[in-house]
Enzyme design. Structure first.
Site, PDB file in Angstrom:
ATOM      1  N   CYS A  75       0.833  -1.199   0.000  1.00 24.31           N
ATOM      2  CA  CYS A  75       0.000   0.000   0.000  1.00 24.31           C
ATOM      3  C   CYS A  75       0.871   1.253   0.000  1.00 24.31           C
ATOM      4  O   CYS A  75       1.758   1.402   0.842  1.00 24.31           O
ATOM      5  CB  CYS A  75      -0.874  -0.039   1.242  1.00 24.31           C
TER       6      CYS A  75
ATOM      7  N   ASP B 106      -4.862  -4.129 -12.463  1.00 24.51           N
ATOM      8  CA  ASP B 106      -5.576  -3.832 -13.707  1.00 24.51           C
ATOM      9  C   ASP B 106      -6.238  -5.056 -14.345  1.00 24.51           C
ATOM     10  O   ASP B 106      -6.401  -5.091 -15.562  1.00 24.51           O
ATOM     11  CB  ASP B 106      -4.634  -3.176 -14.732  1.00 24.51           C
TER      12      ASP B 106
END
Ligand SMILES: Cc1cc2nc3c(=O)[nH]c(=O)nc-3n(C[C@H](O)[C@H](O)[C@H](O)COP(=O)(O)O)c2cc1C
Length: 334
Positions: free
Chosen positions: A109, A211
């Protein structure tokens, strides 16, 4: 033949996953209601939103809610984030005591709040500290520990392979790799060449992430990387049934039929009701707003409805507006 033979089911410790297509942890999104929804649609695992390893910060409604796994199917995965090996080990132990069956460590993150303390993906720049954290956590708990990370610290320092080897040596049992560096944040397209190289350099299961937004893309990334599975994040927002679509395509090479409007309505209604139950009416309505706007982003021309839904303050009105919209839509479609 555009499908692949399903590789043997992925195992993490004693757990054989029902699918090798996982939900990515997303703070503010993958709460218990959303995790359960995605698991029902066939996500093989659904990790909790990250929980700080600073145990003293756990006494807030937010952290308590993040630690509550009532009704979640096994194996329950809790993600922890932090920078101190001893604190991380203690956080892992306490979560296992509270019902976690797999501990996932967040080194993926890029969020500022985490990285200010050299946590999340910022840790990748200190490989020795990574090793100490992983070593401490693995030894602290009797359950499998997994790691979610990126391809490197930045494009000049793609140390994802070294981090993966360190992880394997420390006893980490699976890796999820987001095909971007920490420096990339979320910009540019994810690149999966480095993910493939990481997979080729370790024996533990590796999940490719970044993605992946369709069944065809899922298949392509599995073939390109040789990974054991994939992890889907943003494409599941407003479309939790993507797990069913991807699983079905990987098994059969065929596409699911587009979901009937009635089905979408029922999924949304049940989701909203779960959110009201989880957060209470006031917060539940607010949390529901963002899910509603994700659900409706797939319906161009619904701006007026979206704008109206996000101003409503009560569950009764929010649900009634939703149902009214669908009843008109379903009626029209019939
Ligand atoms: C809103 C949001 C919150 C996220 N929170 C976390 C998190 O708590 N822990 C984590 O490891 N990754 C987190 N991520 C990263 C995702 O797990 C995932 O790696 C990233 O979104 C790329 O996958 P995607 O292209 O399928 O969305 C977050 C991403 C988003 C968009």
């Amino acid at each position: 033949m555009n499908s692949i033979e399903r590789t043997s089911a992925v195992k993490i410790g004693p757990y054989t996953l029902p699918s090798n297509v996982l939900l990515a942890p997303m703070a503010g999104v993958t709460d218990r209601a959303f995790r359960q929804l995605c698991r029902r649609f066939g996500a093989g695992l659904a990790a909790s939103e990250m929980l700080t390893a600073e145990v003293r910060l756990w006494n807030t409604p937010k952290s308590r809610r993040r630690m509550d796994h009532t009704g979640e199917p096994s194996p329950r995965v809790v993600q922890i984030a932090g920078y101190d090996p001893v604190m991380m080990a203690e956080a892992a132990r306490l979560n296992v005591d509270a019902g976690a069956e797999i501990i996932d460590i967040n080194m993926g993150c890029p969020a500022k709040k985490v990285c200010n303390r050299l946590a999340g993906s910022a840790l990748m720049q200190d490989e020795e500290l990574v090793a100490r954290i992983l070593h401490h956590v693995v030894r602290a708990v009797p359950v499998p520990v997994t790691l979610k990370t990126r391809t490197g610290w930045n494009r000049e320092n793609k140390n994802g392979i070294r981090i993966a080897r360190i992880a394997e040596d420390c006893g980490i049992q699976a890796l999820a790799i987001h095909g971007r560096t920490r420096g990339d944040m979320y910009t540019g397209a994810a690149e999966h060449e480095t993910v493939a190289a990481i997979k080729a350099n370790v024996k533990i299961p590796v999940f490719a992430n970044g993605d992946i937004d369709s069944p065809q893309r899922a298949l392509q990334i599995l073939q390109q990387t040789g990974c054991d599975g994939i992890m889907i994040g943003r494409a599941a927002q407003g479309k939790p049934w993507i797990f069913d679509e991807v699983n079905f395509f990987l098994e059969s090479g065929e596409f699911r039929r587009v979901l009937a409007l009635e089905k979408v309505r029922d999924i949304m209604r049940a989701h909203l009701e779960d959110l009201y139950a989880l957060y209470g009416d006031q917060t539940g309505v607010r949390v529901a707003r963002k899910h509603l706007s994700w659900y409706f982003r797939q319906h161009p021309g619904q701006e007026a409805l979206r704008n109206r839904l996000v101003t409503i303050e009560t569950p009764a009105e929010q649900l009634a507006t939703l149902l009214e919209h669908f009843d008109t839509g379903v009626h029209r479609a019939a």
